[in-house]
Design a protein around this motif. Structure first.
Motif, mmCIF file in Angstrom:
data_model
loop_
_atom_site.group_PDB
_atom_site.id
_atom_site.type_symbol
_atom_site.label_atom_id
_atom_site.label_comp_id
_atom_site.label_asym_id
_atom_site.label_seq_id
_atom_site.Cartn_x
_atom_site.Cartn_y
_atom_site.Cartn_z
ATOM 1 N N TRP A 67 0.828 -1.214 0.000
ATOM 2 C CA TRP A 67 0.000 0.000 0.000
ATOM 3 C C TRP A 67 0.859 1.259 0.000
ATOM 4 O O TRP A 67 0.518 2.261 -0.629
ATOM 5 N N HIS A 68 1.983 1.211 0.698
ATOM 6 C CA HIS A 68 2.864 2.376 0.798
ATOM 7 C C HIS A 68 4.105 2.245 -0.088
ATOM 8 O O HIS A 68 5.054 3.022 0.054
ATOM 9 N N GLY A 69 4.094 1.275 -1.007
ATOM 10 C CA GLY A 69 5.273 1.008 -1.822
ATOM 11 C C GLY A 69 5.413 1.877 -3.061
ATOM 12 O O GLY A 69 4.500 2.609 -3.453
ATOM 13 N N LYS A 70 6.580 1.758 -3.691
ATOM 14 C CA LYS A 70 6.919 2.584 -4.851
ATOM 15 C C LYS A 70 6.063 2.256 -6.087
ATOM 16 O O LYS A 70 5.708 3.157 -6.851
ATOM 17 N N LYS A 71 5.731 0.992 -6.274
ATOM 18 C CA LYS A 71 4.954 0.630 -7.464
ATOM 19 C C LYS A 71 3.600 1.331 -7.482
ATOM 20 O O LYS A 71 3.181 1.882 -8.502
ATOM 21 N N LEU A 72 2.916 1.318 -6.358
ATOM 22 C CA LEU A 72 1.614 1.969 -6.294
ATOM 23 C C LEU A 72 1.769 3.485 -6.322
ATOM 24 O O LEU A 72 0.968 4.182 -6.953
ATOM 25 N N ARG A 73 2.799 3.982 -5.676
ATOM 26 C CA ARG A 73 3.034 5.439 -5.706
ATOM 27 C C ARG A 73 3.313 5.898 -7.142
ATOM 28 O O ARG A 73 2.765 6.909 -7.588
ATOM 29 N N ASP A 74 4.141 5.175 -7.863
ATOM 30 C CA ASP A 74 4.443 5.532 -9.249
ATOM 31 C C ASP A 74 3.167 5.553 -10.092
ATOM 32 O O ASP A 74 3.004 6.421 -10.969
ATOM 33 N N LEU A 75 2.276 4.611 -9.851
ATOM 34 C CA LEU A 75 1.025 4.555 -10.609
ATOM 35 C C LEU A 75 0.173 5.788 -10.318
ATOM 36 O O LEU A 75 -0.411 6.389 -11.233
ATOM 37 N N ARG A 76 0.112 6.180 -9.063
ATOM 38 C CA ARG A 76 -0.647 7.377 -8.688
ATOM 39 C C ARG A 76 -0.020 8.632 -9.287
ATOM 40 O O ARG A 76 -0.722 9.510 -9.800
ATOM 41 N N VAL A 77 1.306 8.708 -9.231
ATOM 42 C CA VAL A 77 2.010 9.876 -9.770
ATOM 43 C C VAL A 77 1.793 9.990 -11.276
ATOM 44 O O VAL A 77 1.570 11.092 -11.807
ATOM 45 N N ALA A 78 1.842 8.871 -11.986
ATOM 46 C CA ALA A 78 1.624 8.891 -13.440
ATOM 47 C C ALA A 78 0.258 9.480 -13.763
ATOM 48 O O ALA A 78 0.101 10.219 -14.747
ATOM 49 N N GLN A 79 -0.716 9.188 -12.924
ATOM 50 C CA GLN A 79 -2.066 9.683 -13.175
ATOM 51 C C GLN A 79 -2.203 11.170 -12.858
ATOM 52 O O GLN A 79 -2.817 11.909 -13.628
ATOM 53 N N VAL A 80 -1.642 11.610 -11.745
ATOM 54 C CA VAL A 80 -1.750 13.041 -11.429
ATOM 55 C C VAL A 80 -0.924 13.867 -12.414
ATOM 56 O O VAL A 80 -1.166 15.067 -12.586
ATOM 57 N N ALA A 81 0.024 13.202 -13.088
ATOM 58 C CA ALA A 81 0.805 13.886 -14.124
ATOM 59 C C ALA A 81 0.065 13.880 -15.458
ATOM 60 O O ALA A 81 0.575 14.392 -16.461
ATOM 61 N N GLY A 82 -1.128 13.291 -15.470
ATOM 62 C CA GLY A 82 -1.944 13.289 -16.678
ATOM 63 C C GLY A 82 -1.588 12.218 -17.680
ATOM 64 O O GLY A 82 -1.908 12.342 -18.871
ATOM 65 N N GLU A 83 -0.948 11.134 -17.212
ATOM 66 C CA GLU A 83 -0.482 10.113 -18.143
ATOM 67 C C GLU A 83 -1.164 8.743 -17.936
ATOM 68 O O GLU A 83 -0.549 7.702 -18.175
ATOM 69 N N ARG A 84 -2.430 8.726 -17.510
ATOM 70 C CA ARG A 84 -3.114 7.433 -17.371
ATOM 71 C C ARG A 84 -3.210 6.730 -18.714
ATOM 72 O O ARG A 84 -3.195 5.493 -18.785
ATOM 73 N N THR A 85 -3.282 7.475 -19.798
ATOM 74 C CA THR A 85 -3.379 6.874 -21.132
ATOM 75 C C THR A 85 -2.103 6.132 -21.518
ATOM 76 O O THR A 85 -2.099 5.376 -22.487
ATOM 77 N N CYS A 86 -1.030 6.361 -20.777
ATOM 78 C CA CYS A 86 0.236 5.718 -21.096
ATOM 79 C C CYS A 86 0.487 4.461 -20.262
ATOM 80 O O CYS A 86 1.514 3.802 -20.431
ATOM 81 N N VAL A 87 -0.420 4.171 -19.362
ATOM 82 C CA VAL A 87 -0.277 2.986 -18.522
ATOM 83 C C VAL A 87 -1.023 1.825 -19.177
ATOM 84 O O VAL A 87 -2.233 1.908 -19.411
ATOM 85 N N ASP A 88 -0.308 0.772 -19.493
ATOM 86 C CA ASP A 88 -0.914 -0.392 -20.150
ATOM 87 C C ASP A 88 -2.111 -0.883 -19.349
ATOM 88 O O ASP A 88 -2.059 -0.986 -18.124
ATOM 89 N N PHE A 89 -3.175 -1.197 -20.008
ATOM 90 C CA PHE A 89 -4.459 -1.639 -19.473
ATOM 91 C C PHE A 89 -5.290 -0.471 -18.944
ATOM 92 O O PHE A 89 -6.454 -0.311 -19.305
#
Length: 372
Positions: free
Chosen positions: A300-322
Motif C-alpha cells: 500500500w505504501h510502496g513505490k509501485k503503487l506510488r508511481d502509478l498514482r504519480v503517473a495519473q496526477v501527471a496526466g499520463e493514465r493513457t500511457c499505462v498499459d491496461f
C-alpha cells in the motif's frame, strides 16, 4: 420490505479528496476464487480466448493465504471500512468460504465483511454457514429472471427457482437468529446474447421489473436494478452497453478521468497472491505487489503503487498499459479527483522531479513514451 437503492449508497461517504493521503486503505478485496460457473456475456469470464492469450491461471486461494492477508491488516493504524470477498470468480465455489469469512470477521481488522455471489450455490447448508460465520453483507447478482435468460446470457442451465429459494432461505435463517447480515439483491437491466449475434440484447420489460421486485423485496434488505456498463477493459466490449452518460448505479458520468480513484481507495488480492490496485485488472497487468512475500502495508505504501498514482496526477493514465483503455473510473464510481489534482500532488508530497516521470516504472515501461 427492502429499500430500493444502489449498493454504493449503502453507507454515508466522506469525499475522497478529503481523506487523502490515506494511511489505511478503505477496503481490501480478497478474490478467494477466480473460478466461475457462469460465462456472462458482459464479463471477461466469457472471453476464453482473451484469458488464454494472457495466460490467466484460475483457481482457489489457499485458506492460509487469505488468513495471511487478514493478519497483515493489523499493521494499519485503523481498521479498514470493508473486507470484500469475491470479484473475478464465484466465491461460493471455494470449499472453505465460511472459514475465510469467519476469520476475517473475528479479526476486527475491518468494520464490515461482505461477499459477492451469483447465488447459484446458496443451499440451506451453505446459508447456515454464512450466517454463523458472522458475514455482515452479501451482494447477490442476478443475470436474468428465468431459466431461458440464464442460458442466453450466462451460458448455463440454471433453475431460477433454485436461486429464489436460496435467497429466501438465507433471509429466513438470518432473521431467525437476528443476524446483522444485510442482503442486497440486484439484477442487470439488459445484457447481450452470449452466443450468436452479439447485437442481440435482452432488456428487462416492465413486467419483468415488477416480477423482480415482487419476488425479492420481502426477502432481502436492499434491492436495485443495475446497469451493465463497459467496465472490463480489453474484453467483451462488443457485448457491453456503451457509456451513455449514466453509470452502473444511475449516477452521472464523465467522459474521461485522468486520475482513477480506485488506486487511492483499495487493494485487490488475486487468488494467486498478486495484488492489483483495482478489481478490474482481470489480466493482472497492473500488479503492484505479491502478498505471498510482501506485507499488505508495504504494498500500500510502496513505490509501485506510488508511481502509478504519480503517473495519473501527471496526466499520463493513457500511457499505462491496461489503464489506458479502462472506462471503470467513469462508469463504476462517483468519486473524481481530477478537479483536486493540485491538492493530491501536495498531500502526497509529489516532487517536481517525480512529475517528470523519468523514473516512473509504469510510464517508462510503455514503449511509446519511453522512446519519446
Amino acid at each position: 420490505m427492502a429499500e430500493n437503492k444502489a449498493r454504493i449508497y449503502s453507507a454515508k461517504k466522506t469525499p475522497l479528496h478529503d481523506l487523502l493521503p490515506m494511511e489505511t486503505p478503505i477496503s481490501a478485496h480478497i478474490d478467494i476464487s477466480s473460478l466461475c460457473n457462469y460465462r456472462c456475456s458482459f464479463c471477461f469470464q466469457a472471453d476464453t480466448k482473451g484469458m488464454k492469450a494472457v495466460g490467466l491461471k484460475r483457481g482457489c486461494m489457499a485458506l492460509s493465504l487469505s488468513k495471511k492477508i487478514v493478519d497483515d491488516l493489523a499493521d494499519f493504524e485503523a481498521p479498514l471500512k470493508k473486507i470484500k470477498i469475491g470479484n473475478h470468480g464465484e466465491p461460493t465455489l471455494h470449499p472453505e468460504l465460511a472459514k475465510c469469512i469467519e476469520y476475517a470477521r473475528s479479526s476486527g481488522h475491518a468494520e464490515t465483511v461482505e461477499l459477492f455471489t451469483n447465488a447459484s450455490k446458496l443451499t440451506p447448508t451453505l446459508n447456515e454457514g454464512l450466517v454463523a460465520s458472522g458475514l455482515q453483507r452479501i451482494n447477490v447478482s442476478l443475470e436474468g429472471l428465468s431459466n431461458e435468460r440464464y442460458e442466453q446470457v450466462a451460458g448455463v442451465k440454471q433453475e431460477f427457482q433454485d436461486i429464489i429459494d436460496g435467497v429466501k432461505d438465507l433471509y429466513k435463517k438470518k432473521c431467525a437468529v437476528s443476524s446483522d447480515l444485510v442482503i442486497y439483491v440486484k439484477v442487470v437491466d439488459e445484457a447481450h446474447s452470449l452466443r450468436g449475434k452479439s447485437e442481440l440484447v435482452f432488456s428487462l420489460s416492465e413486467k419483468e421489473r415488477s416480477f423482480f421486485y415482487e419476488t425479492f423485496q420481502h426477502h432481502c434488505d436492499e434491492i436495485f436494478i443495475e446497469k451493465v456498463v463497459p467496465q472490463w477493459a480489453e474484453t467483451q466490449l462488443d457485448r457491453q452497453n456503451t457509456n451513455t452518460g449514466t453509470g452502473m448505479y444511475g449516477q452521472k458520468t464523465q467522459e474521461w478521468k485522468d486520475i482513477c480513484p480506485f488506486t487511492f481507495m483499495y487493494l485487490h488480492f488475486n487468488c494467486d497472491g498478486t495484488v492489483s490496485p483495482c478489481t478490474l485488472d482481470w489480466p493482472r497487468k497492473v500488479v503492484v505487489g505479491n502478498v505471498n512475500h510482501e506485507s499488505v502495508y508495504s504494498i500500500w505504501h510502496g513505490k509501485k503503487l506510488r508511481d502509478l498514482r504519480v503517473a495519473q496526477v501527471a496526466g499520463e493514465r493513457t500511457c499505462v498499459d491496461f489503464c489506458s483503455s479502462c472506462s471503470a473510473p467513469m462508469v463504476c464510481v462517483e468519486e473524481s479527483l481530477d478537479e483536486h489534482k493540485e491538492a493530491v500532488i501536495s498531500r502526497y508530497a509529489v516532487s517536481t522531479e517525480e512529475l517528470l516521470l523519468s523514473d516512473n516504472m509504469w510510464v517508462q515501461s510503455n514503449p511509446i513514451i519511453a522512446s519519446s
